[in-house]
Design a protein around this motif. Structure first.
Motif, PDB file in Angstrom:
ATOM      1  N   ALA A 110       0.813  -1.217   0.000  1.00  0.00           N
ATOM      2  CA  ALA A 110       0.000   0.000   0.000  1.00  0.00           C
ATOM      3  C   ALA A 110       0.848   1.271   0.000  1.00  0.00           C
ATOM      4  O   ALA A 110       2.046   1.241   0.271  1.00  0.00           O
ATOM      5  CB  ALA A 110      -0.933   0.002   1.212  1.00  0.00           C
ATOM      6  N   HIS A 111       0.172   2.404  -0.299  1.00  0.00           N
ATOM      7  CA  HIS A 111       0.733   3.759  -0.351  1.00  0.00           C
ATOM      8  C   HIS A 111       1.697   3.938  -1.522  1.00  0.00           C
ATOM      9  O   HIS A 111       2.625   4.744  -1.462  1.00  0.00           O
ATOM     10  CB  HIS A 111       1.440   4.127   0.965  1.00  0.00           C
ATOM     11  N   LEU A 112       1.489   3.168  -2.606  1.00  0.00           N
ATOM     12  CA  LEU A 112       2.386   3.248  -3.754  1.00  0.00           C
ATOM     13  C   LEU A 112       2.248   4.595  -4.465  1.00  0.00           C
ATOM     14  O   LEU A 112       1.159   5.185  -4.520  1.00  0.00           O
ATOM     15  CB  LEU A 112       2.079   2.120  -4.741  1.00  0.00           C
ATOM     16  N   GLU A 113       3.353   5.063  -5.014  1.00  0.00           N
ATOM     17  CA  GLU A 113       3.305   6.256  -5.858  1.00  0.00           C
ATOM     18  C   GLU A 113       2.693   5.888  -7.204  1.00  0.00           C
ATOM     19  O   GLU A 113       1.777   6.539  -7.696  1.00  0.00           O
ATOM     20  CB  GLU A 113       4.720   6.807  -6.053  1.00  0.00           C
ATOM     21  N   LYS A 114       3.216   4.814  -7.786  1.00  0.00           N
ATOM     22  CA  LYS A 114       2.704   4.309  -9.061  1.00  0.00           C
ATOM     23  C   LYS A 114       2.656   2.788  -9.017  1.00  0.00           C
ATOM     24  O   LYS A 114       3.469   2.154  -8.354  1.00  0.00           O
ATOM     25  CB  LYS A 114       3.595   4.763 -10.222  1.00  0.00           C
ATOM     26  N   GLY A 166      -5.997 -10.953 -11.997  1.00  0.00           N
ATOM     27  CA  GLY A 166      -6.196 -12.288 -12.535  1.00  0.00           C
ATOM     28  C   GLY A 166      -4.947 -12.900 -13.129  1.00  0.00           C
ATOM     29  O   GLY A 166      -4.874 -14.124 -13.301  1.00  0.00           O
ATOM     30  N   ASN A 167      -3.974 -12.056 -13.460  1.00  0.00           N
ATOM     31  CA  ASN A 167      -2.729 -12.570 -14.029  1.00  0.00           C
ATOM     32  C   ASN A 167      -1.804 -13.097 -12.933  1.00  0.00           C
ATOM     33  O   ASN A 167      -1.897 -12.696 -11.767  1.00  0.00           O
ATOM     34  CB  ASN A 167      -1.997 -11.475 -14.812  1.00  0.00           C
ATOM     35  N   SER A 168      -0.889 -13.938 -13.331  1.00  0.00           N
ATOM     36  CA  SER A 168       0.117 -14.446 -12.396  1.00  0.00           C
ATOM     37  C   SER A 168       1.215 -13.404 -12.217  1.00  0.00           C
ATOM     38  O   SER A 168       1.453 -12.560 -13.092  1.00  0.00           O
ATOM     39  CB  SER A 168       0.731 -15.743 -12.922  1.00  0.00           C
ATOM     40  N   ILE A 169       1.881 -13.480 -11.070  1.00  0.00           N
ATOM     41  CA  ILE A 169       3.032 -12.627 -10.807  1.00  0.00           C
ATOM     42  C   ILE A 169       4.101 -13.487 -10.157  1.00  0.00           C
ATOM     43  O   ILE A 169       3.793 -14.403  -9.388  1.00  0.00           O
ATOM     44  CB  ILE A 169       2.661 -11.417  -9.906  1.00  0.00           C
ATOM     45  N   SER A 170       5.350 -13.211 -10.494  1.00  0.00           N
ATOM     46  CA  SER A 170       6.458 -14.012  -9.985  1.00  0.00           C
ATOM     47  C   SER A 170       7.184 -13.291  -8.863  1.00  0.00           C
ATOM     48  O   SER A 170       7.170 -12.043  -8.788  1.00  0.00           O
ATOM     49  CB  SER A 170       7.452 -14.322 -11.110  1.00  0.00           C
ATOM     50  N   LYS A 171       7.800 -14.061  -8.007  1.00  0.00           N
ATOM     51  CA  LYS A 171       8.650 -13.486  -6.966  1.00  0.00           C
ATOM     52  C   LYS A 171       9.712 -12.620  -7.625  1.00  0.00           C
ATOM     53  O   LYS A 171      10.358 -13.034  -8.583  1.00  0.00           O
ATOM     54  CB  LYS A 171       9.309 -14.607  -6.157  1.00  0.00           C
ATOM     55  N   GLY A 172       9.871 -11.405  -7.125  1.00  0.00           N
ATOM     56  CA  GLY A 172      10.870 -10.496  -7.676  1.00  0.00           C
ATOM     57  C   GLY A 172      10.362  -9.613  -8.795  1.00  0.00           C
ATOM     58  O   GLY A 172      11.091  -8.737  -9.283  1.00  0.00           O
ATOM     59  N   GLU A 173       9.104  -9.799  -9.227  1.00  0.00           N
ATOM     60  CA  GLU A 173       8.548  -8.972 -10.300  1.00  0.00           C
ATOM     61  C   GLU A 173       8.158  -7.604  -9.754  1.00  0.00           C
ATOM     62  O   GLU A 173       7.653  -7.480  -8.632  1.00  0.00           O
ATOM     63  CB  GLU A 173       7.329  -9.668 -10.904  1.00  0.00           C
ATOM     64  N   LEU A 174       8.371  -6.566 -10.562  1.00  0.00           N
ATOM     65  CA  LEU A 174       8.094  -5.193 -10.145  1.00  0.00           C
ATOM     66  C   LEU A 174       6.603  -4.980  -9.908  1.00  0.00           C
ATOM     67  O   LEU A 174       5.772  -5.308 -10.754  1.00  0.00           O
ATOM     68  CB  LEU A 174       8.584  -4.210 -11.210  1.00  0.00           C
ATOM     69  N   ILE A 175       6.277  -4.422  -8.727  1.00  0.00           N
ATOM     70  CA  ILE A 175       4.886  -4.103  -8.376  1.00  0.00           C
ATOM     71  C   ILE A 175       4.593  -2.640  -8.644  1.00  0.00           C
ATOM     72  O   ILE A 175       3.541  -2.272  -9.162  1.00  0.00           O
ATOM     73  CB  ILE A 175       4.625  -4.436  -6.896  1.00  0.00           C
ATOM     74  N   GLY A 176       5.524  -1.780  -8.273  1.00  0.00           N
ATOM     75  CA  GLY A 176       5.339  -0.349  -8.436  1.00  0.00           C
ATOM     76  C   GLY A 176       6.441   0.394  -7.719  1.00  0.00           C
ATOM     77  O   GLY A 176       7.521  -0.154  -7.461  1.00  0.00           O
ATOM     78  N   THR A 177       6.156   1.653  -7.369  1.00  0.00           N
ATOM     79  CA  THR A 177       7.159   2.467  -6.697  1.00  0.00           C
ATOM     80  C   THR A 177       6.592   3.040  -5.399  1.00  0.00           C
ATOM     81  O   THR A 177       5.385   3.217  -5.243  1.00  0.00           O
ATOM     82  CB  THR A 177       7.626   3.616  -7.605  1.00  0.00           C
ATOM     83  N   MET A 178       7.495   3.334  -4.478  1.00  0.00           N
ATOM     84  CA  MET A 178       7.105   3.801  -3.151  1.00  0.00           C
ATOM     85  C   MET A 178       6.558   5.225  -3.194  1.00  0.00           C
ATOM     86  O   MET A 178       7.026   6.064  -3.961  1.00  0.00           O
ATOM     87  CB  MET A 178       8.319   3.745  -2.210  1.00  0.00           C
ATOM     88  N   GLY A 179       5.536   5.466  -2.359  1.00  0.00           N
ATOM     89  CA  GLY A 179       4.956   6.793  -2.248  1.00  0.00           C
ATOM     90  C   GLY A 179       4.340   6.998  -0.880  1.00  0.00           C
ATOM     91  O   GLY A 179       4.729   6.352   0.099  1.00  0.00           O
ATOM     92  N   ASN A 180       3.362   7.875  -0.798  1.00  0.00           N
ATOM     93  CA  ASN A 180       2.635   8.105   0.456  1.00  0.00           C
ATOM     94  C   ASN A 180       1.161   8.410   0.161  1.00  0.00           C
ATOM     95  O   ASN A 180       0.551   9.299   0.764  1.00  0.00           O
ATOM     96  CB  ASN A 180       3.275   9.227   1.272  1.00  0.00           C
ATOM     97  N   ILE A 192      -0.697  10.407   3.383  1.00  0.00           N
ATOM     98  CA  ILE A 192      -0.351  11.650   2.697  1.00  0.00           C
ATOM     99  C   ILE A 192       0.467  12.591   3.581  1.00  0.00           C
ATOM    100  O   ILE A 192       1.268  13.393   3.095  1.00  0.00           O
ATOM    101  CB  ILE A 192      -1.634  12.356   2.184  1.00  0.00           C
ATOM    102  N   THR A 193       0.283  12.492   4.908  1.00  0.00           N
ATOM    103  CA  THR A 193       1.006  13.393   5.821  1.00  0.00           C
ATOM    104  C   THR A 193       2.249  12.742   6.415  1.00  0.00           C
ATOM    105  O   THR A 193       2.890  13.328   7.281  1.00  0.00           O
ATOM    106  CB  THR A 193       0.077  13.837   6.974  1.00  0.00           C
ATOM    107  N   THR A 194       2.597  11.555   5.976  1.00  0.00           N
ATOM    108  CA  THR A 194       3.753  10.837   6.526  1.00  0.00           C
ATOM    109  C   THR A 194       4.847  10.714   5.466  1.00  0.00           C
ATOM    110  O   THR A 194       4.593  10.895   4.273  1.00  0.00           O
ATOM    111  CB  THR A 194       3.355   9.427   6.986  1.00  0.00           C
ATOM    112  N   PRO A 195       6.072  10.421   5.883  1.00  0.00           N
ATOM    113  CA  PRO A 195       7.143  10.189   4.894  1.00  0.00           C
ATOM    114  C   PRO A 195       6.803   9.009   3.988  1.00  0.00           C
ATOM    115  O   PRO A 195       6.007   8.143   4.338  1.00  0.00           O
ATOM    116  CB  PRO A 195       8.364   9.882   5.780  1.00  0.00           C
ATOM    117  N   ASP A 196       7.417   8.993   2.833  1.00  0.00           N
ATOM    118  CA  ASP A 196       7.166   7.918   1.869  1.00  0.00           C
ATOM    119  C   ASP A 196       7.541   6.567   2.467  1.00  0.00           C
ATOM    120  O   ASP A 196       8.600   6.403   3.080  1.00  0.00           O
ATOM    121  CB  ASP A 196       7.996   8.156   0.593  1.00  0.00           C
TER     122      ASP A 196
END
Length: 279
Positions: A213-217, A225-239, A244-248
């Motif tokens: 949770a709290h991803l930037e993108k 519904g699709n499969s995902i593998s260990k180590g596959e990119l989920i997204g990027t860190m955000g807040n 919204i009021t806490t550090p990323d």
């Protein structure tokens, strides 16, 4: 002939009653077993989460072939943290067990003299859990970040003025830090919710639900519904969301199939250690 007809009626009535009883009993047994299974699985994960990650990491580092044996033996001592007198009494025995393992004696052949039955059961139960549930097993899971990060154990801390509890671990780093799947699984939820903001939910092959949770993108290639593998990119860190009021940071949570959230802190520490070794 009359007696035969009466006899047949009795048999038919008895058969109907028996069928009704069976129809009621079988679902009850199935439901009961399901509940017992979920409760026992929940207890097992909870017990595993209480193991000290420092102990697991130490023995995976120095005794990779037999780390489970050492952790189970050390757990005999750790489980009595509220009984100092008993701890002191079994300390020499625990050291004796460790010495036996150092000498190459198999866990099943250890001399348990000096421990009470409950302590022995606890050690063997712990050893069984480490075989049955692979959260601590090197290579099975990975840390969700590839960069050094800061996080502490805040599971169960108050949120929203005590209206709810924190049901995960917050991992802090810079905005835009890549986040990766800790395991193989199926994408179950993607997108926005009030608390988590941009989030991804993955149903792991172990049946557990992994919550990011709290991803930037979110990785645009991910589809529900699709499969995902260990180590596959989920997204990027955000807040995003209520962060919204806490550090990323990444809010990482694990929910069991029965709906109970468990503390991921100990596993994250071990995954982080093993992920660094594999780079």
């Amino acid at each position: 002939m009359k007696h035969i007809q009466q006899f047949r009626k009795k048999i038919w009535r008895g058969a109907v009653v028996l069928i009704i009883i069976v129809m009621i009993t079988i679902p009850t047994i199935i439901i009961t077993r399901a509940i017992v299974y979920n409760e026992s699985k929940s207890d097992a994960y909870n017990d595993l989460s209480l193991l000290a990650p420092e102990v697991v990491i130490h023995y995976q580092e120095v005794r990779l072939d037999s780390w489970k044996d050492y952790v189970a033996v050390i757990q005999v001592w750790n489980m009595t943290d509220n009984d100092q007198s008993y701890k002191e009494s079994i300390d020499p025995t625990t050291n004796h067990l460790v010495q036996q393992l150092d000498n190459g004696i198999n866990f099943n052949n250890l001399d348990w003299s000096g421990l009470n039955i409950e302590a022995i059961k606890q050690a063997k139960y712990c050893r069984h859990l480490l075989d049955q549930y692979l959260f601590f097993t090197p290579g099975e899971y990975q840390f969700p970040l590839q960069e050094p990060s800061h996080y502490t154990d805040t599971f169960g801390a108050d949120r929203e003025g005590g209206q709810r509890k924190h049901e995960g671990t917050d991992i802090f780093n810079q905005k835009g830090t890549p986040i990766f799947s800790v395991c193989n699984g199926t994408l179950e939820r993607i997108g926005w919710n009030r608390l988590g903001g941009e989030r991804v939910g993955i149903r792991g092959q172990d049946g557990n639900y992994y919550y990011y949770a709290h991803l930037e993108k979110v990785n645009e290639a991910l589809l529900v519904g699709n499969s995902i593998s260990k180590g596959e990119l989920i997204g990027t860190m955000g807040n995003t969301g209520d962060a919204i009021t806490t550090p990323d940071h990444l809010h990482f949570g694990i929910e069991l199939p029965n709906g109970k959230w468990i503390n991921p802190y100990s596993w994250l520490k071990v995954w982080e250690f093993n992920s660094r070794l594999n780079r």
